[in-house]
Motif scaffolding. Structure first.
Motif, PDB file in Angstrom:
ATOM      1  N   ALA A  71       0.442  -1.853   0.241  1.00 42.46           N
ATOM      2  CA  ALA A  71       0.418  -0.130  -0.432  1.00 42.46           C
ATOM      3  C   ALA A  71       0.700   1.438  -0.136  1.00 42.46           C
ATOM      4  O   ALA A  71       0.447   2.872  -0.474  1.00 42.46           O
ATOM      5  N   ASP A  72       1.975   1.149   0.022  1.00 35.99           N
ATOM      6  CA  ASP A  72       3.083   1.904   0.708  1.00 35.99           C
ATOM      7  C   ASP A  72       3.742   2.628  -0.691  1.00 35.99           C
ATOM      8  O   ASP A  72       4.685   3.176  -0.760  1.00 35.99           O
ATOM      9  N   GLY A  73       3.346   0.968  -1.729  1.00 35.47           N
ATOM     10  CA  GLY A  73       3.569   1.462  -3.184  1.00 35.47           C
ATOM     11  C   GLY A  73       5.204   0.855  -2.943  1.00 35.47           C
ATOM     12  O   GLY A  73       6.185   0.509  -3.943  1.00 35.47           O
ATOM     13  N   SER A  74       5.532   0.088  -2.116  1.00 34.01           N
ATOM     14  CA  SER A  74       6.965  -0.575  -2.153  1.00 34.01           C
ATOM     15  C   SER A  74       6.808  -1.713  -2.683  1.00 34.01           C
ATOM     16  O   SER A  74       5.731  -2.384  -2.630  1.00 34.01           O
ATOM     17  N   GLU A  75       7.799  -2.365  -3.533  1.00 36.89           N
ATOM     18  CA  GLU A  75       7.485  -4.038  -3.888  1.00 36.89           C
ATOM     19  C   GLU A  75       8.245  -4.899  -3.334  1.00 36.89           C
ATOM     20  O   GLU A  75       8.674  -4.993  -2.212  1.00 36.89           O
ATOM     21  N   GLY A  76       7.199  -5.914  -2.854  1.00 37.65           N
ATOM     22  CA  GLY A  76       7.408  -6.908  -2.190  1.00 37.65           C
ATOM     23  C   GLY A  76       7.900  -8.089  -2.914  1.00 37.65           C
ATOM     24  O   GLY A  76       7.847  -7.602  -4.300  1.00 37.65           O
ATOM     25  N   LYS A  77       8.804  -9.241  -2.569  1.00 35.05           N
ATOM     26  CA  LYS A  77       8.605 -10.144  -3.576  1.00 35.05           C
ATOM     27  C   LYS A  77       8.548 -11.376  -2.809  1.00 35.05           C
ATOM     28  O   LYS A  77       8.997 -12.104  -4.208  1.00 35.05           O
ATOM     29  N   ASN A  78       7.287 -11.490  -2.470  1.00 28.91           N
ATOM     30  CA  ASN A  78       6.677 -12.766  -2.317  1.00 28.91           C
ATOM     31  C   ASN A  78       5.044 -11.927  -1.697  1.00 28.91           C
ATOM     32  O   ASN A  78       4.894 -11.479  -1.077  1.00 28.91           O
ATOM     33  N   CYS A  79       3.799 -13.441  -2.059  1.00 32.71           N
ATOM     34  CA  CYS A  79       2.585 -12.628  -1.820  1.00 32.71           C
ATOM     35  C   CYS A  79       1.716 -14.126  -1.497  1.00 32.71           C
ATOM     36  O   CYS A  79       1.692 -14.024  -2.714  1.00 32.71           O
ATOM     37  N   GLY A  80       2.110 -14.618   0.088  1.00 30.13           N
ATOM     38  CA  GLY A  80       1.425 -15.642  -0.642  1.00 30.13           C
ATOM     39  C   GLY A  80      -0.621 -15.331  -0.880  1.00 30.13           C
ATOM     40  O   GLY A  80      -0.962 -16.924  -1.184  1.00 30.13           O
ATOM     41  N   ASN A  81      -1.093 -14.633   0.100  1.00 25.75           N
ATOM     42  CA  ASN A  81      -2.692 -14.500  -0.539  1.00 25.75           C
ATOM     43  C   ASN A  81      -2.654 -14.128  -1.816  1.00 25.75           C
ATOM     44  O   ASN A  81      -3.942 -15.026  -2.859  1.00 25.75           O
ATOM     45  N   ALA A 229      -4.483 -11.081   6.859  1.00 28.38           N
ATOM     46  CA  ALA A 229      -3.547 -12.175   7.151  1.00 28.38           C
ATOM     47  C   ALA A 229      -2.399 -12.134   6.425  1.00 28.38           C
ATOM     48  O   ALA A 229      -2.202 -11.147   5.177  1.00 28.38           O
ATOM     49  N   CYS A 230      -1.400 -12.716   6.598  1.00 28.39           N
ATOM     50  CA  CYS A 230      -0.561 -12.925   5.007  1.00 28.39           C
ATOM     51  C   CYS A 230      -0.304 -14.045   4.876  1.00 28.39           C
ATOM     52  O   CYS A 230       0.209 -14.637   5.952  1.00 28.39           O
ATOM     53  N   GLY A 231       0.166 -14.926   4.009  1.00 26.95           N
ATOM     54  CA  GLY A 231       0.095 -15.779   3.615  1.00 26.95           C
ATOM     55  C   GLY A 231       1.669 -16.451   3.982  1.00 26.95           C
ATOM     56  O   GLY A 231       2.139 -17.631   4.450  1.00 26.95           O
ATOM     57  N   THR A 232       2.829 -15.195   3.467  1.00 24.40           N
ATOM     58  CA  THR A 232       3.629 -15.403   3.667  1.00 24.40           C
ATOM     59  C   THR A 232       5.283 -14.933   5.045  1.00 24.40           C
ATOM     60  O   THR A 232       5.074 -15.957   5.140  1.00 24.40           O
ATOM     61  N   GLY A 233       3.795 -14.276   5.669  1.00 28.03           N
ATOM     62  CA  GLY A 233       3.162 -14.830   7.456  1.00 28.03           C
ATOM     63  C   GLY A 233       3.256 -15.884   7.730  1.00 28.03           C
ATOM     64  O   GLY A 233       4.198 -16.437   9.260  1.00 28.03           O
ATOM     65  N   ALA A 234       2.359 -16.649   7.017  1.00 25.08           N
ATOM     66  CA  ALA A 234       1.951 -17.964   8.581  1.00 25.08           C
ATOM     67  C   ALA A 234       3.083 -18.841   8.032  1.00 25.08           C
ATOM     68  O   ALA A 234       2.985 -19.375   8.822  1.00 25.08           O
ATOM     69  N   CYS A 235       3.298 -18.964   7.195  1.00 24.87           N
ATOM     70  CA  CYS A 235       4.482 -20.131   6.858  1.00 24.87           C
ATOM     71  C   CYS A 235       5.393 -19.847   7.265  1.00 24.87           C
ATOM     72  O   CYS A 235       6.071 -20.478   8.158  1.00 24.87           O
ATOM     73  N   ALA A 236       6.314 -18.238   7.491  1.00 23.85           N
ATOM     74  CA  ALA A 236       7.192 -17.596   8.222  1.00 23.85           C
ATOM     75  C   ALA A 236       6.391 -18.204   9.684  1.00 23.85           C
ATOM     76  O   ALA A 236       8.016 -18.962  11.091  1.00 23.85           O
ATOM     77  N   ALA A 237       5.362 -17.845  10.148  1.00 27.07           N
ATOM     78  CA  ALA A 237       5.102 -18.154  11.374  1.00 27.07           C
ATOM     79  C   ALA A 237       5.619 -19.369  11.703  1.00 27.07           C
ATOM     80  O   ALA A 237       6.276 -20.340  12.957  1.00 27.07           O
ATOM     81  N   VAL A 238       4.884 -20.792  11.228  1.00 25.48           N
ATOM     82  CA  VAL A 238       4.575 -22.438  11.146  1.00 25.48           C
ATOM     83  C   VAL A 238       6.006 -22.502  11.422  1.00 25.48           C
ATOM     84  O   VAL A 238       7.089 -23.250  12.271  1.00 25.48           O
ATOM     85  N   VAL A 239       7.378 -22.421  10.194  1.00 24.29           N
ATOM     86  CA  VAL A 239       8.562 -22.807  10.256  1.00 24.29           C
ATOM     87  C   VAL A 239       9.025 -21.883  12.099  1.00 24.29           C
ATOM     88  O   VAL A 239      10.389 -22.816  12.132  1.00 24.29           O
ATOM     89  N   MET A 274       1.617 -24.462   1.114  1.00 22.53           N
ATOM     90  CA  MET A 274       0.365 -23.416   2.192  1.00 22.53           C
ATOM     91  C   MET A 274      -0.956 -23.534   1.498  1.00 22.53           C
ATOM     92  O   MET A 274      -0.873 -23.729   0.130  1.00 22.53           O
ATOM     93  N   LYS A 275      -1.730 -23.922   2.100  1.00 23.56           N
ATOM     94  CA  LYS A 275      -3.295 -24.669   1.602  1.00 23.56           C
ATOM     95  C   LYS A 275      -4.594 -23.352   1.826  1.00 23.56           C
ATOM     96  O   LYS A 275      -4.316 -23.206   2.919  1.00 23.56           O
ATOM     97  N   GLY A 276      -5.194 -22.888   1.166  1.00 23.54           N
ATOM     98  CA  GLY A 276      -6.192 -21.692   1.515  1.00 23.54           C
ATOM     99  C   GLY A 276      -6.777 -20.962   0.368  1.00 23.54           C
ATOM    100  O   GLY A 276      -6.794 -22.371  -0.889  1.00 23.54           O
ATOM    101  N   PRO A 277      -8.520 -20.815   0.770  1.00 28.01           N
ATOM    102  CA  PRO A 277      -9.142 -20.577  -0.431  1.00 28.01           C
ATOM    103  C   PRO A 277      -7.886 -19.066  -1.305  1.00 28.01           C
ATOM    104  O   PRO A 277      -7.787 -18.547  -1.116  1.00 28.01           O
TER     105      PRO A 277
END
Ligand SMILES: N[C@H](CCC[C@H](N)C(=O)O)C(=O)O
Length: 288
Positions: A71-81, A229-239, A274-277
Motif C-alpha cells: 500500500a505504500d508503493g514498495s515492491e514486495g518479493k512474495n505474497c502468499g495470499n 492475513a499474510c500468507g508468507t507470514g503464516a508460513c514463516a510463523a509455522v517454520v 500453504m493451502k487456502g481459499p
C-alpha cells in the motif's frame, strides 16, 4: 495526476488480504507509475481500497510472473495470499488450462495447484512456497551473515524483543506471545518493521501457540500495516514454531488469522506448502 487512461482491474482477496490485480496480458502500465498507482488504488477513500497492487504478466522462466506492491508503493518479493488469488484468476479466466503451473516472483519461482472441483463453494489453492531462508544475510538482517535468528533477544527503541527471523522470499520477524489479542500490533509492529537491524524493513507476525498443530497469528505487514492475513507470514510463523519446538513438523498446522485460516506444512522435503481459499470481489476500470 491522471493520464485519463482507463485500466481494467480485478479486486480479489485471500482470507481478507485484498489486492487490486491488473492483467498485463491485456493492459499496459508505465513502469515508473506502478508504485504511485499502488498507493492510489490501496487508498480506501480516494482509491479502490486494498492492501496493494498485484500485476499478472508473462515470464520466460515460469508460466506466469507476479509482481506485488504494498500500500505504500514498495515492491514486495512474495505474497502468499496474492499467489492463491493469481492462481484462481488465471485458471478461471482460461489463461491456462493446467491445474498445476509455476509463477515467477522476485523471491523465486513457486508452483501452485488449483482445486476448483473440491465440490465446495470455495476455490482452494495449494502453493509450494519453497524452502525457508534462515541465514541473516538471506533475510537481510544485520549480524553474522551465516547465523540464524531463533528466539534471539534484540533491543529495539530500548525495549527487548525475542525474535525468530524467517524469509519466505520476503522477510518476517516472528514473536511468540501468550495472547495475540493483547498485543498492541499497531504500536510494536512498525518499530520492528523499521528497525535498523533490517535494511529492507520486515514483516512482523505475533503468534500464540494453541497446541502443536494450531496457532493464532496477527500481522503487521511491511508497507501495508495491519492486514487481515499474510500468507508468507503464516508460513514463516509455522517454520518459527517448529524451530522453537512449539509445533510439529511434516504435518498440517492450522494458522488462524483475522480473516480466516490457512493450512501450512513444513514438509520433509524442507519445502513449505500453504493451502487456502481465494475469492474474487469485483471487476472494474480505474483511471491511470
Ligand atoms: N508486505 C509483504 C508483501 C505481501 C505479503 C503478504 N500479503 C502475503 O500474503 O504473503 C512484503 O513487503 O514482504
Amino acid at each position: 495526476m491522471s493520464e485519463g487512461i482507463k485500466v481494467k482491474f480485478t479486486k480479489m482477496h485471500g482470507i481478507g488480504n485484498s489486492y487490486v490485480f491488473v492483467n498485463l496480458f491485456e493492459e499496459s502500465l508505465l513502469e515508473r507509475r506502478v508504485s504511485s498507482l499502488a498507493q492510489r488504488v490501496a487508498d480506501v477513500h480516494m482509491g479502490i481500497g486494498s492492501d496493494g497492487l498485484i500485476l499478472i504478466g508473462p515470464s520466460d522462466r515460469a508460466d506466469f510472473c507476479m509482481r506485488i506492491f504494498n500500500a505504500d508503493g514498495s515492491e514486495g518479493k512474495n505474497c502468499g495470499n496474492g499467489l492463491r488469488c493469481l492462481a484462481k484468476y488465471v485458471y478461471e479466466r482460461k489463461l491456462t488450462d493446467k491445474k498445476r503451473f509455476t509463477v515467477e516472483t522476485l523471491g523465486g519461482i513457486v508452483s501452485v495447484d488449483v482445486h476448483p472441483d473440491e465440490g465446495r463453494t470455495v476455490f482452494s489453492v495449494t502453493v509450494d512456497m519453497g524452502a525457508p531462508h534462515l541465514r541473516k544475510q538471506e533475510v537481510p538482517m544485520v549480524g553474522d551473515p551465516d547465523s540464524y535468528t531463533i528466539d534471539e533477544r534484540v533491543n529495539i527503541d530500548g525495549q527487548p524483543y525475542w525474535l525468530t527471523v524467517v524469509s519466505m522470499g520476503n522477510p518476517h520477524a516472528v514473536l511468540f506471545v501468550p495472547d495475540v489479542d493483547a498485543v498492541p500490533v499497531s504500536t510494536i509492529g512498525p518499530l520492528i518493521e523499521r528497525a535498523p537491524l533490517f535494511p529492507e524493513r520486515i514483516n512482523v507476525e505475533f503468534v500464540q501457540v494453541k497446541n502443536r498443530k494450531e496457532i493464532d497469528c496477527r500481522v503487521w505487514e511491511r508497507g501495508s500495516g495491519v492486514t487481515q492475513a499474510c500468507g508468507t507470514g503464516a508460513c514463516a510463523a509455522v517454520v518459527a514454531g517448529v524451530l522453537n519446538g512449539h509445533l510439529d513438523r511434516h504435518v498440517p498446522v492450522t494458522v488462524h488469522l483475522m480473516g480466516g485460516d490457512l493450512e501450512i506444512v513444513w514438509a520433509a522435503d524442507s519445502r513449505v506448502y500453504m493451502k487456502g481459499p481465494a475469492h474474487t470481489i469485483a471487476d472494474g476500470k480505474f483511471d491511470v
